[in-house]
Motif scaffolding. Structure first.
Motif: not given
Length: 369
Positions: A252-257, A318-325
């Motif tokens: 999950q922590e890699d998603m924004p990058k 995608p789930g909410d974390h990917a959408i947020e990223a």
């Protein structure tokens, strides 16, 4: 005549003499009033008893017999449910149920779903069964982040026992599913991954529509439409980016990058292709980690090694974390990323092509190549 009637003066004076009041002039009406009130009071007592009997709420006793399946729909009130139960012969009267659930303080405990009750139950017994989650007829179905429709539909068919063809047909009816207009009629990307409680009366269309509704809730919470506009993207493009992030990220922590790499490549001058292996495999209807030379020659519109820009649509859900990223990419200059250790899900980022090839060699060594 005058001696009988009196003189004119006497007659005039007679008109001026006050008349004597009879004794007890006020007493008779007062006695009559007391008698009347007493009569009404007696009639009121017996009338009250009669009204109490007439207005007595009809109710069955005991826990009933047989089996009745009752479906409570989302948004139904206790009064709505009471009328339904009376119509089905579960309870004797709707009033008995509304009184019982109010007395128990459980009006807010009613949940949508299907419940097994019995005929001719006491209202209190019906309240107990309808507010007991264990009595609800439902099946939990888990849909994981990133699953494609080609994975979701067979899973739903297997878990619910419904024909897969029925799910495939339902997935094509954008209007019945109430898909957002920007989805362009396609369900891929908008069947939100979550755990769903499926009841026996739900049709494949109902189940898929529930997934779309769940997506809409997430999109609204994230402010997707306004955030997409601020990024200069359509909501459909954001969901496509989110699906790539979901497919490419190990953690999950890699998603924004990863999101930043995608945006940097899309904005790069001169133009730079995305070259995402996940999109290639989607176009080939396969799964994999690294696309081979033959794979990247595919003419599928999802082959981002061949075509510039984003693919036509999402490559999964995608789930909410990917959408947020996708809506909040990290700040950074990165143009490349490589999952150098797939087992440990370690991903490294760089903005230099020479460093990318070094990371690629690290990846090959980790997988024994």
């Amino acid at each position: 005549m005058d001696s009988l009637l009196g003189t004119g003066d006497e007659r005039r004076e007679g008109r001026r003499k006050p008349r004597r009041r009879r004794r007890g002039g006020f007493l008779a009406p007062m006695l009559a009033l007391v008698v009347l009130v007493g009569a009404i009071g007696g009639a009121g007592y017996y009338g009250y008893r009669w009204l109490s009997e007439a207005m007595k709420v009809e109710d069955f006793t005991g826990r009933g017999s047989g089996e009745v399946v009752v479906r409570i729909k989302d948004g139904q009130s206790a009064a709505d449910v009471a009328r339904l139960l009376e119509e089905k012969g579960v309870i004797a009267s709707a009033r008995a149920f509304t009184d019982a659930i109010a007395e128990a303080g459980k009006s807010s405990s009613l949940q949508p779903g299907e419940f097994t009750l019995r005929e001719r139950m006491s209202a209190a017994a019906a309240v107990d069964l309808l507010t007991d989650p264990a009595n609800q007829k439902k099946q939990r179905v888990l849909v994981l982040e990133g699953w494609r429709l080609s994975k979701i539909i067979p899973e739903l068919a297997e878990k619910t026992g419904r024909p897969q063809k029925d799910f495939e047909t339902a997935a094509e009816d954008a209007e019945a599913l109430d898909l957002p207009g920007y989805a362009k009629g396609g369900l891929e990307g908008y069947a939100f991954p979550a755990t769903y409680e499926v009841t026996p009366s739900m049709t494949p269309a109902d189940i898929l529509a529930a997934m779309v509704e769940r997506y809409k809730q997430t999109a609204e919470s994230a402010g997707l439409e306004s955030a997409a506009e601020a990024l200069g993207r359509t909501p459909h493009e954001i969901m496509t980016i989110a699906s790539i992030i979901q497919a490419e990220a190990g953690r999950q922590e890699d998603m924004p990058k990863i999101a930043r790499v995608i945006y940097n490549r899309l904005a790069h001058k001169p133009p730079m292709k995305l070259q995402m292996d996940s999109t290639v495999f989607y176009g080939l209807n396969r799964y994999g980690i690294a696309a081979g030379d033959k794979d990247v020659k595919s003419r599928s519109k999802y082959n981002t090694y061949r075509y510039h820009g984003l693919p036509p649509g999402p490559i999964g859900n995608p789930g909410d974390h990917a959408i947020e990223a996708a809506l909040n990419p990290a700040d950074g200059p990165w143009l490349f990323f490589v999952t150098t250790d797939p087992k440990k899900k370690i991903t490294k980022f760089t903005d230099k092509e020479s460093e990318f090839w070094r990371l690629r060699d690290e990846f090959n060594r980790a997988r024994g190549g």
